[in-house]
Design an enzyme around this catalytic site. Structure first.
Site, short mmCIF file in Angstrom:
data_model
loop_
_atom_site.label_atom_id
_atom_site.label_comp_id
_atom_site.label_asym_id
_atom_site.label_seq_id
_atom_site.Cartn_x
_atom_site.Cartn_y
_atom_site.Cartn_z
N HIS A 43 38.31 -10.21 -3.44
CA HIS A 43 37.52 -11.00 -2.51
C HIS A 43 37.94 -12.45 -2.69
O HIS A 43 37.35 -13.19 -3.48
CB HIS A 43 36.02 -10.84 -2.79
CG HIS A 43 35.14 -11.51 -1.78
ND1 HIS A 43 33.86 -11.05 -1.50
CD2 HIS A 43 35.32 -12.58 -0.98
CE1 HIS A 43 33.32 -11.83 -0.59
NE2 HIS A 43 34.18 -12.77 -0.27
N GLU A 70 38.39 -8.03 0.90
CA GLU A 70 37.09 -8.25 1.51
C GLU A 70 36.80 -9.73 1.61
O GLU A 70 37.33 -10.55 0.86
CB GLU A 70 35.99 -7.54 0.71
CG GLU A 70 35.81 -8.02 -0.71
CD GLU A 70 34.73 -7.26 -1.46
OE1 GLU A 70 34.45 -6.10 -1.10
OE2 GLU A 70 34.16 -7.84 -2.39
N HIS A 190 28.24 -2.72 -4.96
CA HIS A 190 27.42 -3.80 -5.49
C HIS A 190 26.48 -3.26 -6.57
O HIS A 190 25.56 -2.50 -6.29
CB HIS A 190 26.61 -4.54 -4.42
CG HIS A 190 26.15 -5.89 -4.92
ND1 HIS A 190 26.92 -7.03 -4.81
CD2 HIS A 190 25.03 -6.28 -5.56
CE1 HIS A 190 26.28 -8.06 -5.33
NE2 HIS A 190 25.14 -7.62 -5.82
#
Length: 238
Positions: A43, A70, A190
């Site tokens: 990310h 991402e 997550h």
């Protein structure tokens, strides 16, 4: 078997704290794959507080499984996806200043924007995934965006898991069922860890991929990277 994609942001965080190239992000990714990871996730944030633009380019040359990038789909992110052409682009709604992704898209409100973004990304031959919560309306409108997959934000599940497993998983089972009915493939991520991952997978067997970073890299400090990846893959077995 559900694919384990290892998010290596934390490797870059440790490196950046000292400068230089230790630990080596590229070497870490190669080893993750060698030890059984089915993919590598990054990310890259605009402030480059962990993964940098150079890291993304360097990783794109060595990742042999699935490379998942991402991020918030601003023009910088879109240029990166067009140039790199990873296996998957995961779209998250968080602005640059937040510490970590902590909410899914309101896909109804952002439908037109997401449709345009996803149309562009798919024209580059890249699979798309949209980060969403378990609100069924957000899943239903995700279909309208044209995305290939959704990624369920599992923060609420992890938070409630130790208190009440059945209550924690219930909205995710319903969300997964609706996604399957609508023809969407399913990712999740997550705060998934060694304590809560097996139960999540058992209740949602259609899970295609999990992206795990913080917990996995933290476990590797105690257990070693190879042993940790083997443990997480074991938890994902059918």
């Amino acid at each position: 078997m559900t694919r384990l994609s290892v998010n290596i942001n934390k490797i870059a965080t440790i490196r950046n704290a000292r400068g230089g190239n230790t630990p080596n992000v590229v070497e870490a990714a190669i080893n993750c794959e060698r030890f059984g990871a089915g993919g590598i996730t990054v990310h890259p944030r605009p402030d480059e507080r962990h993964i940098t633009g150079k890291d993304v380019v360097d990783l794109s040359k060595v990742v042999t499984t699935e490379f998942n990038i991402e991020g918030y789909p601003d023009e910088r992110f879109m240029q990166m996806i067009e140039a790199i052409r990873p296996a998957q682009a995961t779209l998250v709604p968080d602005p640059p200043h937040v510490l970590t992704s902590n909410a899914g898209w309101n896909t109804k409100e952002h439908l037109a924007v997401l449709q345009d973004i996803i149309r562009r990304i798919k024209s580059w031959g890249v699979r798309t995934s949209v980060f969403v919560d378990t609100d069924l309306q957000n899943i239903e409108y995700a279909v309208e965006t044209g995305t290939d997959r959704i990624e369920l934000y599992t923060g609420p599940y992890a938070e409630l898991f130790s208190e009440n497993q059945e209550k924690a998983i219930k909205p995710f089972v319903l969300a997964a069922k609706r996604a399957s009915e609508l023809g969407l493939e399913l990712n999740a991520g997550h705060d998934l860890n060694q304590d809560n991952l097996r139960y999540f997978k058992q209740q949602i067997p259609q899970l295609a991929e999990v992206s795990i970073g913080h917990a996995l890299i933290s476990d590797a400090l105690y257990l070693g990277l190879e042993n940790t990846i083997r443990r997480y893959n074991y938890l994902l077995r059918d």
